[in-house]
Design an enzyme around this catalytic site. Sequence first.
Site, PDB file in Angstrom:
ATOM      1  N   LEU A 124      28.158  47.457 -26.386  1.00 16.58           N
ATOM      2  CA  LEU A 124      28.185  46.014 -26.156  1.00 16.58           C
ATOM      3  C   LEU A 124      28.844  45.318 -27.343  1.00 16.58           C
ATOM      4  O   LEU A 124      28.493  44.196 -27.686  1.00 16.58           O
ATOM      5  CB  LEU A 124      26.760  45.480 -25.958  1.00 16.58           C
ATOM      6  N   HIS A 125      29.763  46.017 -27.974  1.00 16.36           N
ATOM      7  CA  HIS A 125      30.452  45.434 -29.109  1.00 16.36           C
ATOM      8  C   HIS A 125      31.783  44.850 -28.621  1.00 16.36           C
ATOM      9  O   HIS A 125      32.666  45.575 -28.179  1.00 16.36           O
ATOM     10  CB  HIS A 125      30.674  46.517 -30.174  1.00 16.36           C
ATOM     11  N   GLU A 167      32.860  67.101 -20.199  1.00 10.97           N
ATOM     12  CA  GLU A 167      32.485  66.810 -21.588  1.00 10.97           C
ATOM     13  C   GLU A 167      32.340  65.302 -21.758  1.00 10.97           C
ATOM     14  O   GLU A 167      32.993  64.531 -21.060  1.00 10.97           O
ATOM     15  CB  GLU A 167      33.516  67.394 -22.555  1.00 10.97           C
ATOM     16  N   CYS A 172      40.519  58.485 -22.755  1.00  8.49           N
ATOM     17  CA  CYS A 172      39.643  58.655 -21.581  1.00  8.49           C
ATOM     18  C   CYS A 172      39.501  57.422 -20.705  1.00  8.49           C
ATOM     19  O   CYS A 172      39.795  57.481 -19.513  1.00  8.49           O
ATOM     20  CB  CYS A 172      38.254  59.098 -22.035  1.00  8.49           C
ATOM     21  N   LYS A 186      40.512  53.450 -32.180  1.00  7.50           N
ATOM     22  CA  LYS A 186      39.220  53.278 -32.841  1.00  7.50           C
ATOM     23  C   LYS A 186      39.290  54.060 -34.156  1.00  7.50           C
ATOM     24  O   LYS A 186      40.251  54.813 -34.369  1.00  7.50           O
ATOM     25  CB  LYS A 186      38.085  53.772 -31.947  1.00  7.50           C
ATOM     26  N   GLY A 196      35.468  43.303 -28.570  1.00  3.52           N
ATOM     27  CA  GLY A 196      36.637  43.643 -29.378  1.00  3.52           C
ATOM     28  C   GLY A 196      37.927  43.351 -28.642  1.00  3.52           C
ATOM     29  O   GLY A 196      37.954  42.555 -27.688  1.00  3.52           O
ATOM     30  N   ASP A 225      46.025  79.157 -26.090  1.00  3.48           N
ATOM     31  CA  ASP A 225      46.954  78.057 -25.823  1.00  3.48           C
ATOM     32  C   ASP A 225      48.353  78.615 -25.645  1.00  3.48           C
ATOM     33  O   ASP A 225      48.730  79.586 -26.290  1.00  3.48           O
ATOM     34  CB  ASP A 225      46.929  77.039 -26.974  1.00  3.48           C
TER      35      ASP A 225
END
Length: 440
Positions: free
Chosen positions: A257-258, A155, A267, A330, A260, A30
């Site tokens: 399928l939750h 990824e 992302c 989250k 909120g 890095d």
Amino acid sequence: MKIAMVGSGYVGLVSGACFADFGHDVVCIDKDPAKIEKLHDGIMPIYEPGLDALVDSNVKAGRLSFTTDLAEGIKDASAIFIAVGTPSRRGDGHADLTFVYAVAREVGEALENDAVVVTKSTVPVGTGDEVERILADSAAVKDRGLKVSVVSNPEFLREGAAIGDFKHPDRIVIGAEDDFGRDVMSEVYRPLFLNQSPLLFVNRRSSELIKYAANAFLATKITFINEMADLCEKVGADVQDVSRGIGMDGRIGSKFLHAGPGYGGSCFPKDTLALLKTAEDYESPTRIVEAVVKVNDTRKRAMGRKVLDALGGADAARGKKVALLGLTFKPNTDDMRDSPAIAVAQALGDAGVQVAAYDPEGMEIAAPLMPDVTMCADPYEAIDGADAVAIVTEWDAFRALDLNRVKALAKAPVLVDLRNIYSPQDVRDAGFEYSSIGRA
Ligand code: UDX
């Protein structure tokens, strides 16, 4: 096999540590000396469950090291992963590839052995071609005549579950154009292949698109159920039952399928926008994704209004106090990027509501993003004197609040549960006015 990981952010660090754990010899590189110094001291630059222990054990085993020196780090590496950031370019939503191309140029200058250069960063279709052009033009190929193959390997890690996802992926997508690329990548992932994780070999452009298509599809699935939730509230249905009922159809599937407050994170918001740009550039509109982006943006702001409604509407809410529980997009992350909590806090602030908040990991990053919000030491401090409590992120710590204590501390027993983590019956039996998502 020696692997170099250029970029020691979220994706690079998790992938690097996991590759080392498979037995590969990994160097994470890095540009940021402070980050590398911290890693040398065993301090993780991000919060990800299990990462510190994984890094520690692999450093001790001598398979994982860190450096700021790219030329030194890529020496003798068979695979060089590019895992630097691809933020949305200011103003137009295009992915900003400056860092990716800069790394490609540096690798091309410094490389001294044949190698496969792998884009792990999420990059738009065609980026691999440009990386290939940069390398073909570099000293490594032109002057030293080295064999360099460019591969795409996106990824699919979820923050908070990244190590498990890396070690038990549904699939590994590899976009390669030649046998050298395919052979080296097979070797890189051999430990996972032995665990029966399928390796999907496709061409490079398909691989690049798979990443965007997967994220756009998942964002669509969430947005679909969120709109169904709104309809459920109007018609007296329960979105959790609707979700179960449709999810049991194997063609639909029960995950994502939750309902909120809308998706956030590093992302989905960025990748859906970048996909729209690609579609626009190629004059092949993706109208469904366009609608998803709009609906999700609107939804986050609407969640603020939902909290105001629980306070009796915008006029009645002025001067009142709300406790926000959960700020990150989250649980199990400190990531605040595009978190619905930002829009909710903004809407409440605009309406003259005082906000006190608590989040187990996100407050340090959240504080400058929401300067008018008072950050508290625990949920109960935030709830003290509040006219309503709103759960924005489903951290485990909020699943079993002491409702009697909440009632005693709050000015009014009003609970807005934007993640449906409570049973309406239980909370109402405890004497609360309760509202949630898509449930009467
Ligand atoms: C996501 C993808 O899952 C991963 O494959 C990709 O590589 C990066 O983006 P991540 O952003 O870490 O991972 O989080 P994820 O768990 O997928 O959740 C994204 C957002 O969707 C969160 O805001 C979450 O609350 C929301 N979500 C998810 C819902 O609202 N409902 C769901 O059913 C699932």
